[in-house]
Scaffold this motif. Structure first.
Motif, PDB file in Angstrom:
ATOM      1  N   UNK A 277     -58.850 -30.855  25.002  1.00 25.20           N
ATOM      2  CA  UNK A 277     -58.108 -31.569  26.036  1.00 25.20           C
ATOM      3  C   UNK A 277     -56.623 -31.529  25.718  1.00 25.20           C
ATOM      4  N   UNK A 278     -55.943 -30.530  26.247  1.00 27.53           N
ATOM      5  CA  UNK A 278     -54.534 -30.322  25.933  1.00 27.53           C
ATOM      6  C   UNK A 278     -53.614 -31.288  26.669  1.00 27.53           C
ATOM      7  N   UNK A 279     -53.988 -31.740  27.867  1.00 28.86           N
ATOM      8  CA  UNK A 279     -53.097 -32.592  28.640  1.00 28.86           C
ATOM      9  C   UNK A 279     -53.493 -34.062  28.611  1.00 28.86           C
ATOM     10  N   UNK A 280     -54.579 -34.405  27.904  1.00 27.39           N
ATOM     11  CA  UNK A 280     -54.967 -35.803  27.744  1.00 27.39           C
ATOM     12  C   UNK A 280     -55.598 -36.449  28.956  1.00 27.39           C
ATOM     13  N   UNK A 281     -56.142 -35.637  29.889  1.00 28.75           N
ATOM     14  CA  UNK A 281     -56.742 -36.214  31.090  1.00 28.75           C
ATOM     15  C   UNK A 281     -58.243 -36.430  30.958  1.00 28.75           C
ATOM     16  N   UNK A 282     -58.806 -36.179  29.775  1.00 29.84           N
ATOM     17  CA  UNK A 282     -60.239 -36.359  29.565  1.00 29.84           C
ATOM     18  C   UNK A 282     -61.075 -35.127  29.822  1.00 29.84           C
ATOM     19  N   UNK A 283     -60.470 -34.059  30.324  1.00 31.83           N
ATOM     20  CA  UNK A 283     -61.173 -32.800  30.584  1.00 31.83           C
ATOM     21  C   UNK A 283     -60.515 -31.695  29.750  1.00 31.83           C
TER      22      UNK A 283
ATOM     23  N   UNK B 180     -55.582 -33.711  18.086  1.00 31.41           N
ATOM     24  CA  UNK B 180     -54.692 -34.803  18.471  1.00 31.41           C
ATOM     25  C   UNK B 180     -53.379 -34.713  17.714  1.00 31.41           C
ATOM     26  N   UNK B 181     -52.287 -35.081  18.388  1.00 34.78           N
ATOM     27  CA  UNK B 181     -50.985 -35.183  17.748  1.00 34.78           C
ATOM     28  C   UNK B 181     -50.512 -36.620  17.766  1.00 34.78           C
ATOM     29  N   UNK B 182     -49.277 -36.852  17.341  1.00 36.68           N
ATOM     30  CA  UNK B 182     -48.740 -38.209  17.322  1.00 36.68           C
ATOM     31  C   UNK B 182     -48.601 -38.783  18.730  1.00 36.68           C
ATOM     32  N   UNK B 183     -48.172 -37.950  19.674  1.00 39.30           N
ATOM     33  CA  UNK B 183     -47.938 -38.426  21.042  1.00 39.30           C
ATOM     34  C   UNK B 183     -48.886 -37.813  22.060  1.00 39.30           C
ATOM     35  N   UNK B 184     -49.286 -36.569  21.854  1.00 41.61           N
ATOM     36  CA  UNK B 184     -50.185 -35.883  22.777  1.00 41.61           C
ATOM     37  C   UNK B 184     -50.917 -34.781  22.019  1.00 41.61           C
ATOM     38  N   UNK B 185     -52.002 -34.250  22.599  1.00 35.95           N
ATOM     39  CA  UNK B 185     -52.745 -33.183  21.910  1.00 35.95           C
ATOM     40  C   UNK B 185     -51.873 -31.965  21.652  1.00 35.95           C
ATOM     41  N   UNK B 186     -52.227 -31.229  20.600  1.00 31.56           N
ATOM     42  CA  UNK B 186     -51.448 -30.070  20.199  1.00 31.56           C
ATOM     43  C   UNK B 186     -52.346 -28.843  20.093  1.00 31.56           C
ATOM     44  N   UNK B 187     -51.770 -27.700  20.415  1.00 33.96           N
ATOM     45  CA  UNK B 187     -52.402 -26.412  20.196  1.00 33.96           C
ATOM     46  C   UNK B 187     -51.851 -25.822  18.908  1.00 33.96           C
ATOM     47  N   UNK B 188     -52.737 -25.530  17.957  1.00 36.88           N
ATOM     48  CA  UNK B 188     -52.363 -24.919  16.686  1.00 36.88           C
ATOM     49  C   UNK B 188     -52.711 -23.436  16.733  1.00 36.88           C
ATOM     50  N   UNK B 189     -51.773 -22.606  16.276  1.00 40.32           N
ATOM     51  CA  UNK B 189     -52.001 -21.159  16.227  1.00 40.32           C
ATOM     52  C   UNK B 189     -51.756 -20.663  14.809  1.00 40.32           C
ATOM     53  N   UNK B 190     -52.671 -19.852  14.296  1.00 45.16           N
ATOM     54  CA  UNK B 190     -52.542 -19.245  12.978  1.00 45.16           C
ATOM     55  C   UNK B 190     -52.496 -17.739  13.158  1.00 45.16           C
ATOM     56  N   UNK B 191     -51.426 -17.095  12.674  1.00 44.38           N
ATOM     57  CA  UNK B 191     -51.253 -15.674  12.960  1.00 44.38           C
ATOM     58  C   UNK B 191     -51.250 -14.827  11.699  1.00 44.38           C
ATOM     59  N   UNK B 192     -51.252 -13.515  11.906  1.00 48.75           N
ATOM     60  CA  UNK B 192     -51.343 -12.570  10.811  1.00 48.75           C
ATOM     61  C   UNK B 192     -50.091 -12.456   9.973  1.00 48.75           C
TER      62      UNK B 192
ATOM     63  N   UNK C  84     -48.612 -28.970  25.617  1.00 48.67           N
ATOM     64  CA  UNK C  84     -48.579 -28.598  27.026  1.00 48.67           C
ATOM     65  C   UNK C  84     -47.806 -29.671  27.786  1.00 48.67           C
ATOM     66  N   UNK C  85     -46.640 -29.301  28.304  1.00 49.53           N
ATOM     67  CA  UNK C  85     -45.784 -30.258  29.007  1.00 49.53           C
ATOM     68  C   UNK C  85     -44.975 -29.527  30.065  1.00 49.53           C
ATOM     69  N   UNK C  86     -44.878 -30.146  31.230  1.00 49.79           N
ATOM     70  CA  UNK C  86     -44.090 -29.574  32.330  1.00 49.79           C
ATOM     71  C   UNK C  86     -44.524 -28.157  32.662  1.00 49.79           C
ATOM     72  N   UNK C  87     -45.822 -27.891  32.562  1.00 48.22           N
ATOM     73  CA  UNK C  87     -46.334 -26.577  32.909  1.00 48.22           C
ATOM     74  C   UNK C  87     -45.998 -25.496  31.903  1.00 48.22           C
ATOM     75  N   UNK C  88     -45.618 -25.905  30.680  1.00 51.41           N
ATOM     76  CA  UNK C  88     -45.265 -24.922  29.653  1.00 51.41           C
ATOM     77  C   UNK C  88     -45.896 -25.306  28.322  1.00 51.41           C
TER      78      UNK C  88
END
Length: 328
Positions: free
Chosen positions: A203-209, A258-270, A279-283
């Protein structure tokens, strides 16, 4: 074969970018172990499967000389992780995918393992990990994620599969399944997304879905990050956001936490970099500078590993090095 391709790409990235990775000091480690548990790790997740109030690490790895491909459940014991359970050898059914969720009504936590022949569901009963369900299937899965797409409290299974074969690459799709006592019931899917290299859901935007996030592209080059959401009327995953070149190279590991204020996407790269986006303001916006590690990364998980109420980040550096750092 898929595991071998990812491993080969990771090795090339490591040698090609050693000066870039080593030029940035790594974060202070709460725990670090080299050549740990397996000869190669493929996936890591954090979840409280044992019901202790602290997260355990579920890891998928392989020992090539021993001919072993399995999962292990690691629980924090003092200042280090200790294996509490290991699955049977799944080498004959590989490649193998795994995730954690609540796929049945009632919300019982479960470890879901998807091989090329079966779906296995493991639960904790009487402080023991047991195989509670097993279903055969006839498709060829590429990636697996588990999350609640429609907010009804029951998680769906998100399975990446071949959608269409092109001359130079494959187009993949994400299919949505619900688990019943009879097996896997397909309820919808996505359109063609490109060649999926990694996938997660949360749930990236916190709306429950939950949303589904994929990284697609060719070889190790920067690709396209796509955020998909479930449309209940159309019964399909629809594209909500597409971002090109979000990272400088491919993401081997993705997770939503979960993050401090909203959910976060974590990426681990090569390149050994761990990034966090919101995810905020469509970005998808970075929330901090990236963390740099001394190895190319192949997996990331977030959870309260030691039960102190604060979450930690666990990352795997190629091929089998485990690092645990604080979020702050």
């Amino acid at each position: 074969m898929r595991f071998c391709v990812k491993a080969t790409i990771a090795i090339l990235l490591i040698f090609a970018t050693m000066p870039l990775v080593w030029a940035v000091p790594p974060p202070p480690f709460q725990y670090a172990a080299k050549d740990f548990l397996y000869e190669a790790w493929f996936k890591i997740e954090a979840a409280d499967l044992l019901g202790t109030g602290a997260s355990q690490l579920v890891v998928l790895g392989r020992d090539y000389l021993a001919g072993r491909l399995s999962l292990q459940l690691l629980s924090w014991d003092g200042e280090k992780p200790v294996s509490k359970w290991e699955s049977p050898n799944l080498l004959a059914e590989g490649p193998v995918m795994m995730s954690f969720g609540r796929p049945f009504p009632g919300g019982v936590p479960a470890l879901i393992v998807l091989t090329q022949a079966h779906l296995y569901v493991y639960n904790c009963q009487n402080e023991q990990i047991i195989l509670s369900s097993q279903f055969p299937h006839g498709f060829s899965p590429l990636e697996l994620a588990v999350a609640d797409l429609d907010g009804d409290g029951q998680d769906e299974l998100l399975v990446a599969r071949l959608g269409e074969r092109r001359p130079a690459y494959d187009e993949h799709v994400v299919e949505v399944y619900r688990l019943t006592e009879a097996g896997m019931d397909k309820v919808g899917g996505s359109g063609l997304l490109g060649q999926i290299r990694s996938m997660t859901a949360g749930d990236l935007d916190g709306d429950g879905c939950a949303e589904v996030v994929t990284d697609t592209g060719l070889s190790s080059r920067a690709g396209v990050c796509t955020v998909l959401a479930w449309d209940p009327e159309r019964q399909e995953l629809v594209t909500r956001l597409r971002v090109e070149n979000l990272l400088a190279t491919m993401a081997f590991g993705l997770t939503v936490a979960a993050g401090d204020n909203r959910p976060l996407l974590y990426t681990a790269d090569g390149w050994g970099r761990l990034n966090r986006f919101q995810l905020a303001d469509g970005r998808l916006l970075p929330v901090s500078e990236h963390y740099s590690f001394p190895n190319g990364l192949i997996g990331v998980a977030v959870g309260d590993l030691d039960g102190d109420g604060e979450e930690e980040i666990a990352v795997v550096g190629h091929p089998n090095n485990l690092y645990v750092v604080s979020l702050n």
